[in-house]
Design an enzyme around this catalytic site. Structure first.
Site, PDB file in Angstrom:
ATOM      1  N   ARG A 110      18.971  -4.858   3.245  1.00 34.64           N
ATOM      2  CA  ARG A 110      17.937  -3.891   3.612  1.00 34.64           C
ATOM      3  C   ARG A 110      18.048  -2.648   2.729  1.00 34.64           C
ATOM      4  O   ARG A 110      17.059  -1.965   2.475  1.00 34.64           O
ATOM      5  CB  ARG A 110      18.024  -3.505   5.095  1.00 34.64           C
ATOM      6  CG  ARG A 110      16.766  -2.747   5.564  1.00 34.64           C
ATOM      7  CD  ARG A 110      16.779  -2.381   7.043  1.00 34.64           C
ATOM      8  NE  ARG A 110      17.663  -1.273   7.333  1.00 34.64           N
ATOM      9  CZ  ARG A 110      18.704  -1.336   8.165  1.00 34.64           C
ATOM     10  NH1 ARG A 110      18.995  -2.456   8.782  1.00 34.64           N
ATOM     11  NH2 ARG A 110      19.464  -0.281   8.367  1.00 34.64           N
ATOM     12  N   TYR A 122      -9.516   2.414  -0.217  1.00 37.39           N
ATOM     13  CA  TYR A 122      -9.329   1.101   0.417  1.00 37.39           C
ATOM     14  C   TYR A 122      -9.413   1.213   1.946  1.00 37.39           C
ATOM     15  O   TYR A 122      -8.810   2.114   2.542  1.00 37.39           O
ATOM     16  CB  TYR A 122      -7.958   0.579  -0.028  1.00 37.39           C
ATOM     17  CG  TYR A 122      -7.644  -0.830   0.371  1.00 37.39           C
ATOM     18  CD1 TYR A 122      -8.358  -1.898  -0.156  1.00 37.39           C
ATOM     19  CD2 TYR A 122      -6.600  -1.103   1.246  1.00 37.39           C
ATOM     20  CE1 TYR A 122      -8.044  -3.201   0.204  1.00 37.39           C
ATOM     21  CE2 TYR A 122      -6.284  -2.406   1.605  1.00 37.39           C
ATOM     22  CZ  TYR A 122      -7.007  -3.450   1.075  1.00 37.39           C
ATOM     23  OH  TYR A 122      -6.697  -4.730   1.427  1.00 37.39           O
ATOM     24  N   ASP A 173      -2.881   5.545  -5.794  1.00 39.67           N
ATOM     25  CA  ASP A 173      -2.838   4.090  -5.661  1.00 39.67           C
ATOM     26  C   ASP A 173      -3.371   3.530  -6.976  1.00 39.67           C
ATOM     27  O   ASP A 173      -4.564   3.625  -7.277  1.00 39.67           O
ATOM     28  CB  ASP A 173      -3.714   3.674  -4.462  1.00 39.67           C
ATOM     29  CG  ASP A 173      -3.736   2.165  -4.243  1.00 39.67           C
ATOM     30  OD1 ASP A 173      -3.487   1.415  -5.209  1.00 39.67           O
ATOM     31  OD2 ASP A 173      -4.042   1.744  -3.113  1.00 39.67           O
ATOM     32  N   LYS A 177      -1.706  -7.834  -6.519  1.00 36.56           N
ATOM     33  CA  LYS A 177      -2.866  -7.883  -7.404  1.00 36.56           C
ATOM     34  C   LYS A 177      -2.430  -8.073  -8.869  1.00 36.56           C
ATOM     35  O   LYS A 177      -1.830  -9.074  -9.175  1.00 36.56           O
ATOM     36  CB  LYS A 177      -3.705  -6.623  -7.192  1.00 36.56           C
ATOM     37  CG  LYS A 177      -3.900  -6.232  -5.700  1.00 36.56           C
ATOM     38  CD  LYS A 177      -4.772  -7.190  -4.923  1.00 36.56           C
ATOM     39  CE  LYS A 177      -4.798  -6.942  -3.416  1.00 36.56           C
ATOM     40  NZ  LYS A 177      -5.102  -5.605  -2.970  1.00 36.56           N
TER      41      LYS A 177
HETATM   42  C1  LIG Z   1      -5.007  -4.772  -1.831  1.00 34.47           C
HETATM   43  C2  LIG Z   1      -4.940  -3.301  -1.921  1.00 34.47           C
HETATM   44  C3  LIG Z   1      -4.064  -2.566  -1.101  1.00 34.47           C
HETATM   45  C4  LIG Z   1      -3.213  -3.224  -0.044  1.00 34.47           C
HETATM   46  O1  LIG Z   1      -2.278  -4.079  -0.595  1.00 34.47           O
HETATM   47  P1  LIG Z   1      -1.653  -5.319   0.217  1.00 34.47           P
HETATM   48  O2  LIG Z   1      -0.694  -5.910  -0.761  1.00 34.47           O
HETATM   49  O3  LIG Z   1      -2.784  -6.211   0.586  1.00 34.47           O
HETATM   50  O4  LIG Z   1      -0.995  -4.742   1.427  1.00 34.47           O
HETATM   51  C5  LIG Z   1      -4.009  -1.199  -1.265  1.00 34.47           C
HETATM   52  N1  LIG Z   1      -4.776  -0.567  -2.168  1.00 34.47           N
HETATM   53  C6  LIG Z   1      -5.638  -1.234  -2.964  1.00 34.47           C
HETATM   54  C7  LIG Z   1      -6.445  -0.467  -3.958  1.00 34.47           C
HETATM   55  C8  LIG Z   1      -5.746  -2.618  -2.867  1.00 34.47           C
HETATM   56  O5  LIG Z   1      -6.619  -3.274  -3.650  1.00 34.47           O
END
Ligand SMILES: *Cc1c(COP(=O)(O)O)cnc(C)c1O
Length: 393
Positions: free
Chosen positions: A56, A110, A183, A208
């Site tokens: 952890r 998001y 982000d 992604k």
């Molecule tokens: C997909 C996404 C998230 C969330 O990510 P997860 O891996 O699905 O938890 C956050 N911000 C953006 C811009 C995203 O495309």
């Protein structure tokens, strides 16, 4: 090393004299670690000696991946987390610990991030304001009015692909002691490294572009020196860590990330140009087209000739059933939620990413019911265009 070389080398192949070195970092599927003396583990627990004690806190597979992502993002340190959302939660918590509990967030953010602010942070006393992050006067006015502890934005917004001036917003944040969290999922580090532009923390959905093969859910929190220890300290307590197997997959994916992003960006230009000439397409949203409102910002902040690989388009006069028909006709393009994968994907924001936003508010944000979002993959451009053409016919 530049990004291409870092992607294949950083974090791997730590040589130990006299021992064979694995060329790929193994999956350390072990919850805990022990030493040949109690004195050693005492030093590890006391942070006097680098070492592993409990997964952890730290794990060699996670550490290799985190070193790699730190290098790609130009950060001080990275935490690999169980998802992009857990990365956002821990980044926000770490930033708010010793700041005013107010978040100024981009209005085009998001959907789950909005819910995180409203349904998780608000009940614990954090307030938030939404602002058009591309309108610097509006951002300045909101900062003056709210004195936020955190400013939260995305490097490229979803689904209209607006691009805010991270460097200028970072200056504004620093002037009032606020923490800027970006982000960076949609742009990814080959196009933009928020910390180099003055942000304090950059967050990713590793699901992604970085992992890139649709087989991992994960996240990254990439922090500057002032925030990394707070992020890790919180993670040691509540533990939203990525498992070593997913770390391995993610690291394997990142080795080809620079190649993939190159091809995806190139293909996206072709898809955007083709769709913008298509008689059935009313409008294309893509930072590389001359009519994009943030073209100047893109030219300033992105490498020359790169505009990302996300685009959206409106099908002329289409209603919900026409959009459904378009999706049902796609043969190669994958009609699934997510983005950044090797395969081209299409998503209908009204029923997916923006489903929970009331139609009136969607309209106010400029998200119309005939809008389709596309994440362009690495296939042959001609095949992508042919699939869109036959589905639009
Ligand atoms: C997909 C996404 C998230 C969330 O990510 P997860 O891996 O699905 O938890 C956050 N911000 C953006 C811009 C995203 O495309």
């Amino acid at each position: 090393m530049n990004l291409n070389s870092k992607a294949v080398h950083t974090g791997d192949r730590k040589r130990v004299p006299g021992q064979a070195t694995p060329v790929a970092t193994p999956i350390y599927a072990s919850a805990s670690f022990f030493y040949d003396s109690m004195e050693s583990i005492d030093k590890v627990f006391a942070h006097e000696m680098h070492g592993y004690a409990y997964s952890r806190y730290d794990n060699p597979t996670n550490a290799a991946l985190e070193e790699l992502v730190t290098a790609l993002e130009g950060a001080h340190g990275t935490l690999a987390t169980a998802s992009g959302m857990s990365a956002l939660q821990i980044a926000l918590t770490a930033a708010l610990v010793d700041r005013k509990k107010h978040v100024l967030a981009a209005n085009a953010i998001y959907g789950a991030t909005v819910k995180l602010l409203q349904q998780v942070f608000e009940p614990f006393g954090t307030t938030n304001t939404l602002v058009d992050i591309c309108d610097l006067d509006a951002v300045a006015a909101a900062i003056a009015a709210e004195k936020p502890g955190v400013i939260l934005m995305e490097s490229i917004s979803n689904p209209l692909l607006r691009i805010g001036q991270i460097d200028k917003i970072a200056e504004m944040a620093r002037a009032v002691g606020a923490c800027l969290i970006v982000d960076n999922t949609f742009a990814s580090p080959a196009l933009l490294r928020p910390l180099e532009l003055g942000a304090h923390i950059s967050v990713h959905s590793a699901t992604k572009y970085l992992s890139g093969h649709g087989d991992v859910v994960g996240g990254f929190v990439c922090s500057d020196a002032a925030h990394h220890e707070a992020v890790r300290g919180l993670s040691r307590i509540y533990g939203p860590i990525l498992g070593p197997f997913e770390c391995f997959l993610s690291m394997r994916g990142i080795k080809t990330y620079p190649l993939r992003i190159e091809r995806q960006n190139q293909n996206a230009i072709g898809v955007a140009q083709h769709l913008s000439r298509h008689p059935k397409v009313a409008k294309v949203y893509f930072p590389g087209l001359p009519d994009h409102p943030d073209r100047a910002t893109t030219a300033r902040l992105f490498p020359a000739g790169k505009f990302g690989a996300m685009l959206s388009f409106e099908i002329a006069g289409a209603e919900k059933q026409d959009i459904f028909q378009f999706f049902d006709r796609l043969k190669m393009v994958v009609p699934a939620t997510s983005l950044g994968d090797v395969h081209t994907m299409a998503l209908y924001p009204d029923i997916a990413s923006h489903r929970d936003i009331p139609p009136k508010q969607r309209a106010r944000l400029g998200i119309h019911p005939n809008l389709v979002r596309v994440s362009v993959g690495i296939e042959d451009l001609a095949d992508i265009l042919a699939d869109f053409d036959q589905a639009l016919a």
